[in-house]
Design a protein around this motif. Structure first.
Motif, PDB file in Angstrom:
ATOM      1  N   LEU A 128       0.828  -1.214   0.000  1.00 39.15           N
ATOM      2  CA  LEU A 128       0.000   0.000   0.000  1.00 39.15           C
ATOM      3  C   LEU A 128       0.857   1.257   0.000  1.00 39.15           C
ATOM      4  O   LEU A 128       0.622   2.195  -0.770  1.00 39.15           O
ATOM      5  CB  LEU A 128      -0.947  -0.006   1.201  1.00 39.15           C
ATOM      6  N   SER A 129       1.860   1.297   0.864  1.00 37.74           N
ATOM      7  CA  SER A 129       2.724   2.492   0.907  1.00 37.74           C
ATOM      8  C   SER A 129       3.540   2.628  -0.372  1.00 37.74           C
ATOM      9  O   SER A 129       3.840   3.741  -0.809  1.00 37.74           O
ATOM     10  CB  SER A 129       3.656   2.430   2.116  1.00 37.74           C
ATOM     11  N   MET A 130       3.888   1.500  -0.993  1.00 38.25           N
ATOM     12  CA  MET A 130       4.632   1.553  -2.248  1.00 38.25           C
ATOM     13  C   MET A 130       3.751   2.047  -3.390  1.00 38.25           C
ATOM     14  O   MET A 130       4.246   2.685  -4.319  1.00 38.25           O
ATOM     15  CB  MET A 130       5.209   0.180  -2.582  1.00 38.25           C
ATOM     16  N   LEU A 131       2.450   1.738  -3.331  1.00 34.16           N
ATOM     17  CA  LEU A 131       1.526   2.297  -4.324  1.00 34.16           C
ATOM     18  C   LEU A 131       1.518   3.820  -4.231  1.00 34.16           C
ATOM     19  O   LEU A 131       1.581   4.520  -5.251  1.00 34.16           O
ATOM     20  CB  LEU A 131       0.117   1.748  -4.108  1.00 34.16           C
ATOM     21  N   VAL A 132       1.442   4.331  -3.007  1.00 36.57           N
ATOM     22  CA  VAL A 132       1.452   5.779  -2.808  1.00 36.57           C
ATOM     23  C   VAL A 132       2.770   6.369  -3.312  1.00 36.57           C
ATOM     24  O   VAL A 132       2.784   7.410  -3.981  1.00 36.57           O
ATOM     25  CB  VAL A 132       1.227   6.122  -1.319  1.00 36.57           C
ATOM     26  N   ASP A 133       3.881   5.701  -3.014  1.00 37.39           N
ATOM     27  CA  ASP A 133       5.179   6.187  -3.477  1.00 37.39           C
ATOM     28  C   ASP A 133       5.279   6.115  -4.998  1.00 37.39           C
ATOM     29  O   ASP A 133       5.859   7.019  -5.637  1.00 37.39           O
ATOM     30  CB  ASP A 133       6.295   5.359  -2.839  1.00 37.39           C
ATOM     31  N   ILE A 405      -6.675   6.811  -4.094  1.00 42.64           N
ATOM     32  CA  ILE A 405      -5.867   6.493  -2.915  1.00 42.64           C
ATOM     33  C   ILE A 405      -6.766   6.175  -1.729  1.00 42.64           C
ATOM     34  O   ILE A 405      -6.546   5.200  -0.991  1.00 42.64           O
ATOM     35  CB  ILE A 405      -4.921   7.660  -2.585  1.00 42.64           C
ATOM     36  N   ALA A 406      -7.802   6.994  -1.529  1.00 41.28           N
ATOM     37  CA  ALA A 406      -8.722   6.770  -0.406  1.00 41.28           C
ATOM     38  C   ALA A 406      -9.422   5.419  -0.532  1.00 41.28           C
ATOM     39  O   ALA A 406      -9.639   4.720   0.469  1.00 41.28           O
ATOM     40  CB  ALA A 406      -9.744   7.903  -0.343  1.00 41.28           C
ATOM     41  N   CYS A 407      -9.768   5.033  -1.754  1.00 37.75           N
ATOM     42  CA  CYS A 407     -10.443   3.755  -1.983  1.00 37.75           C
ATOM     43  C   CYS A 407      -9.515   2.592  -1.624  1.00 37.75           C
ATOM     44  O   CYS A 407      -9.951   1.606  -1.005  1.00 37.75           O
ATOM     45  CB  CYS A 407     -10.885   3.666  -3.436  1.00 37.75           C
ATOM     46  N   ALA A 408      -8.240   2.697  -2.003  1.00 40.34           N
ATOM     47  CA  ALA A 408      -7.278   1.644  -1.668  1.00 40.34           C
ATOM     48  C   ALA A 408      -7.116   1.519  -0.157  1.00 40.34           C
ATOM     49  O   ALA A 408      -7.076   0.400   0.389  1.00 40.34           O
ATOM     50  CB  ALA A 408      -5.935   1.935  -2.334  1.00 40.34           C
ATOM     51  N   PHE A 409      -7.033   2.637   0.543  1.00 46.74           N
ATOM     52  CA  PHE A 409      -6.923   2.607   2.005  1.00 46.74           C
ATOM     53  C   PHE A 409      -8.186   2.017   2.634  1.00 46.74           C
ATOM     54  O   PHE A 409      -8.110   1.183   3.542  1.00 46.74           O
ATOM     55  CB  PHE A 409      -6.686   4.018   2.551  1.00 46.74           C
ATOM     56  N   ALA A 410      -9.341   2.457   2.176  1.00 43.77           N
ATOM     57  CA  ALA A 410     -10.593   2.014   2.769  1.00 43.77           C
ATOM     58  C   ALA A 410     -10.814   0.514   2.590  1.00 43.77           C
ATOM     59  O   ALA A 410     -11.399  -0.148   3.452  1.00 43.77           O
ATOM     60  CB  ALA A 410     -11.764   2.789   2.156  1.00 43.77           C
ATOM     61  N   ALA A 411     -10.339  -0.017   1.467  1.00 47.05           N
ATOM     62  CA  ALA A 411     -10.560  -1.444   1.180  1.00 47.05           C
ATOM     63  C   ALA A 411      -9.456  -2.335   1.731  1.00 47.05           C
ATOM     64  O   ALA A 411      -9.604  -3.566   1.735  1.00 47.05           O
ATOM     65  CB  ALA A 411     -10.669  -1.640  -0.333  1.00 47.05           C
ATOM     66  N   SER A 412      -8.356  -1.753   2.209  1.00 42.66           N
ATOM     67  CA  SER A 412      -7.162  -2.524   2.537  1.00 42.66           C
ATOM     68  C   SER A 412      -7.432  -3.676   3.499  1.00 42.66           C
ATOM     69  O   SER A 412      -7.102  -4.835   3.219  1.00 42.66           O
ATOM     70  CB  SER A 412      -6.090  -1.602   3.122  1.00 42.66           C
ATOM     71  N   LEU A 460     -15.212   7.655   2.127  1.00 39.17           N
ATOM     72  CA  LEU A 460     -14.130   6.668   2.118  1.00 39.17           C
ATOM     73  C   LEU A 460     -13.169   6.908   3.279  1.00 39.17           C
ATOM     74  O   LEU A 460     -12.722   5.949   3.937  1.00 39.17           O
ATOM     75  CB  LEU A 460     -13.373   6.733   0.790  1.00 39.17           C
ATOM     76  N   CYS A 461     -12.853   8.156   3.532  1.00 43.91           N
ATOM     77  CA  CYS A 461     -11.960   8.474   4.662  1.00 43.91           C
ATOM     78  C   CYS A 461     -12.600   8.122   5.997  1.00 43.91           C
ATOM     79  O   CYS A 461     -11.935   7.564   6.886  1.00 43.91           O
ATOM     80  CB  CYS A 461     -11.584   9.955   4.624  1.00 43.91           C
ATOM     81  N   PHE A 462     -13.874   8.425   6.146  1.00 45.26           N
ATOM     82  CA  PHE A 462     -14.573   8.083   7.388  1.00 45.26           C
ATOM     83  C   PHE A 462     -14.660   6.571   7.587  1.00 45.26           C
ATOM     84  O   PHE A 462     -14.674   6.078   8.719  1.00 45.26           O
ATOM     85  CB  PHE A 462     -15.982   8.675   7.398  1.00 45.26           C
ATOM     86  N   SER A 463     -14.721   5.827   6.482  1.00 49.92           N
ATOM     87  CA  SER A 463     -14.850   4.367   6.602  1.00 49.92           C
ATOM     88  C   SER A 463     -13.592   3.722   7.178  1.00 49.92           C
ATOM     89  O   SER A 463     -13.654   2.599   7.693  1.00 49.92           O
ATOM     90  CB  SER A 463     -15.153   3.751   5.230  1.00 49.92           C
ATOM     91  N   ILE A 464     -12.453   4.405   7.104  1.00 49.58           N
ATOM     92  CA  ILE A 464     -11.199   3.833   7.604  1.00 49.58           C
ATOM     93  C   ILE A 464     -11.242   3.659   9.124  1.00 49.58           C
ATOM     94  O   ILE A 464     -11.043   2.536   9.621  1.00 49.58           O
ATOM     95  CB  ILE A 464     -10.004   4.691   7.147  1.00 49.58           C
ATOM     96  N   PRO A 465     -11.536   4.700   9.916  1.00 53.85           N
ATOM     97  CA  PRO A 465     -11.665   4.455  11.363  1.00 53.85           C
ATOM     98  C   PRO A 465     -12.907   3.646  11.715  1.00 53.85           C
ATOM     99  O   PRO A 465     -12.898   2.903  12.710  1.00 53.85           O
ATOM    100  CB  PRO A 465     -11.729   5.875  11.961  1.00 53.85           C
ATOM    101  N   MET A 466     -13.974   3.744  10.907  1.00 54.26           N
ATOM    102  CA  MET A 466     -15.171   2.959  11.193  1.00 54.26           C
ATOM    103  C   MET A 466     -14.895   1.463  11.031  1.00 54.26           C
ATOM    104  O   MET A 466     -15.456   0.637  11.765  1.00 54.26           O
ATOM    105  CB  MET A 466     -16.312   3.390  10.269  1.00 54.26           C
ATOM    106  N   THR A 467     -14.039   1.117  10.078  1.00 60.37           N
ATOM    107  CA  THR A 467     -13.648  -0.290   9.911  1.00 60.37           C
ATOM    108  C   THR A 467     -12.927  -0.795  11.152  1.00 60.37           C
ATOM    109  O   THR A 467     -13.161  -1.920  11.619  1.00 60.37           O
ATOM    110  CB  THR A 467     -12.741  -0.447   8.671  1.00 60.37           C
ATOM    111  N   SER A 468     -12.046   0.033  11.701  1.00 56.47           N
ATOM    112  CA  SER A 468     -11.348  -0.352  12.936  1.00 56.47           C
ATOM    113  C   SER A 468     -12.313  -0.521  14.094  1.00 56.47           C
ATOM    114  O   SER A 468     -12.186  -1.440  14.905  1.00 56.47           O
ATOM    115  CB  SER A 468     -10.287   0.692  13.285  1.00 56.47           C
ATOM    116  N   LEU A 469     -13.283   0.389  14.174  1.00 52.05           N
ATOM    117  CA  LEU A 469     -14.273   0.283  15.247  1.00 52.05           C
ATOM    118  C   LEU A 469     -15.070  -1.012  15.116  1.00 52.05           C
ATOM    119  O   LEU A 469     -15.305  -1.713  16.110  1.00 52.05           O
ATOM    120  CB  LEU A 469     -15.219   1.494  15.204  1.00 52.05           C
ATOM    121  N   LEU A 470     -15.455  -1.344  13.888  1.00 46.75           N
ATOM    122  CA  LEU A 470     -16.192  -2.586  13.658  1.00 46.75           C
ATOM    123  C   LEU A 470     -15.332  -3.796  14.011  1.00 46.75           C
ATOM    124  O   LEU A 470     -15.816  -4.770  14.602  1.00 46.75           O
ATOM    125  CB  LEU A 470     -16.638  -2.652  12.202  1.00 46.75           C
TER     126      LEU A 470
END
Length: 537
Positions: A128-133, A405-412, A460-470
């Motif tokens: 994931l970080s290499m995709l961003v790079d 980028i947000a989609c890749a993070f949200a789906a990771s 998508l950004c909000f879904s990242i912490p919501m995934t952790s909460l779930l």
């Protein structure tokens, strides 16, 4: 300061067109580049805590390394020792390498169990970080030229245009700089506000932008630069090299780690070793690339300082340590790395570069907005074709890259529980999202795409912490929550991005409905009924 009007117009034209030509590519490079300041944090967030194996005691590293090399002889080609508590003590690549973006890398992680027995597990690398790079270095442009990605060279050319835009922009701004530098006239026209914002960001961060434009050009065309310098130096090497050895070394003769540490300490006092990358341990040219850290000094490597050492004789070939014997050109090159990556400033420097990278993306976005506002035709509903196309490109490319980028993070984390190659999935998600957003801009127009796109990014950004909460509430689903300060920080930043884009979408929606009729951001009356459905806030 007075400058002739014709000179001002010339430099303004030069600034405008160099900025327009390079701006959208640089937007992707700057936004992704700001995120790469925390590649380590992204890697840690994208993998569960169980991905790493337990650390060993410092005295056990020699034993572990010898057991790894005995059980897996191919590891002698390239094996890494890690000394941080949140990393496996030893890793080596079964397929692929640590350089560049590869979609099917596999890495062995090794440690010792309580009985002193070797434990080795093969794991896929989350890129994931290499995709961003990759996006930072290429702007997502696919293809290769020679041994490097085509996008690297394209961004190198864009950075040259960007440097011209910087210089010309400062020149034509000089006569009014003292009057308008700190002015943000939001009570006047939108064009005036964006102009003030553009000027404030550009001038206040000018040294940063000069550094980035110059270093990107050097990184892109370093082979050509070295080729030109070789004509001056002839057969004399520009960089210090170890002499060729006639000895073929054996891993059984590898000195103890304590001896290597002592040699590093003598060369670079007050530094601590972060990790050691051994290569060619049973060849004639063995090497140890050692990352070293000293938070009380200026570091000039990409992330840390570094030195290259012959692991059997402790002869040092080059380093980024100040006062070392790295030679003139090695010192210059390592300084370029430190200036570009922000490593010279430690954590404070990385956060500063993160913020300035985001502001740089805003600089390019606002530059396009200014071009559109300046060329607006008064009292005409249908604007020029060039203005409409640039508006669609600006929204489609800018929001498309962020949404991808947000989609890749949200789906990771969700992808990690599926039986597929997660890195291939990242690429598909990014490019599908990018081109869908760009296509939507051309089909439905810039204002409607901006409103929907910003809200989609926010969700998508909000879904990242919501995934952790779930994951925390329902552990049975098989994903993991944020488990330490680093991973929690990634999700706090994601939520902050979400709030920012939600707020921007609300302002964009208000402007689209109440904008001047001759603006490319105006939604015509027959679209207002449909657009009202977007107003969910």
């Amino acid at each position: 300061m007075k400058i002739r009007a014709d000179i001002i117009r010339t430099y303004q034209t030069l600034h405008t067109w160099t900025g327009i030509c390079a701006g959208l590519l640089l937007f992707i490079g700057f936004f992704a580049g700001s995120l790469t300041m925390f590649r380590g944090a992204i890697d840690q967030w994208a993998t569960p805590a169980s991905y790493q194996l337990p650390q060993v005691q410092e005295a056990q590293y020699d034993e572990l390394l010898q057991k790894v090399l005995a059980a897996y002889p191919s590891a002698a080609d390239s094996v890494s020792l890690h000394f941080s508590e949140d990393h496996s003590p030893i890793t080596w690549y079964e397929t692929g390498s640590a350089r560049g973006l590869s979609l099917d890398d596999q890495v062995y992680h090794a440690t010792l169990n309580d009985n002193g027995e070797l434990v080795a597990e093969l794991r896929h690398v989350n890129e994931l970080s290499m995709l961003v790079d990759y996006l930072h270095r290429t702007a997502g442009i696919i293809g290769e030229i020679g041994h490097d990605q085509a996008g690297v060279y394209v961004l190198g050319i864009a950075s040259f245009l960007y440097f011209i835009a910087l210089v010309s922009g400062v020149i034509f701004l000089l006569p009014t700089l003292t009057k308008s530098f700190f002015a943000l006239r939001h009570t006047k026209s939108k064009a005036r506000f964006w102009l003030d914002t553009h000027n404030l960001i550009g001038v206040s961060s000018l040294p940063f932008h000069i550094i980035i434009s110059f270093t990107v050009f050097v990184f892109a065309f370093h082979d050509l630069l070295y080729g030109g310098l070789s004509q001056v130096y002839g057969d004399k090497p520009m960089f210090k090299r170890n002499a060729e050895s006639e000895i073929v070394y054996q891993v059984a003769d590898l000195p103890k780690l304590a001896e290597l540490r002592q040699a590093v300490t003598e060369y670079a006092p007050n530094y601590t070793i972060e990790n050691i990358d051994f290569s060619g341990l049973i060849e004639q040219g063995p090497s140890a690339a050692i990352k070293i850290v000293n938070l009380d000094t200026v570091m000039r490597g990409p992330i840390t300082d570094f030195l290259y050492m012959q692991p059997y004789t402790f002869e040092i070939s080059t380093s980024s340590v100040q006062g070392g014997d790295q030679g003139v050109w090695s010192s210059i090159v390592s300084s370029f790395f430190g200036l570009h990556f922000g490593s010279f400033g430690g954590d404070f420097g990385r956060w500063a570069y993160f913020i300035m990278g985001l502001l740089g993306a805003i600089l390019f976005y606002s530059g396009n907005l200014l071009w559109l506002e300046k060329r607006r035709k008064a009292q005409v509903l249908e604007q020029s074709r060039a203005s409409i196309i640039l508006a669609k490109l600006t929204v489609g490319i800018s929001l498309g890259s962020i949404a991808g980028i947000a989609c890749a993070f949200a789906a990771s984390k969700w992808l990690s529980i599926a039986s597929l190659n997660i890195n291939v999935a990242y690429m598909w998600l990014y490019y599908i999202t990018f081109f869908v957003t760009l296509g939507t801009a051309f089909i439905y127009g810039a204002p409607r795409t901006a409103i929907v796109g910003m809200r989609a990014i926010a969700l998508l950004c909000f879904s990242i912490p919501m995934t952790s909460l779930l994951a925390f509430l329902v552990p049975a689903i098989g994903i993991w929550p944020a488990y330490d300060l680093t991973t929690v920080s990634v999700e706090v930043v994601a939520a902050t991005f979400g709030a920012a884009f939600w707020g921007m979408s609300h302002k964009t929606h208000k402007r689209a409905l109440g904008s001047d009729i001759n603006s490319v951001w105006y939604i015509p009356p027959h679209n207002k009924v449909a657009s009202s459905a977007l107003n969910v806030a």
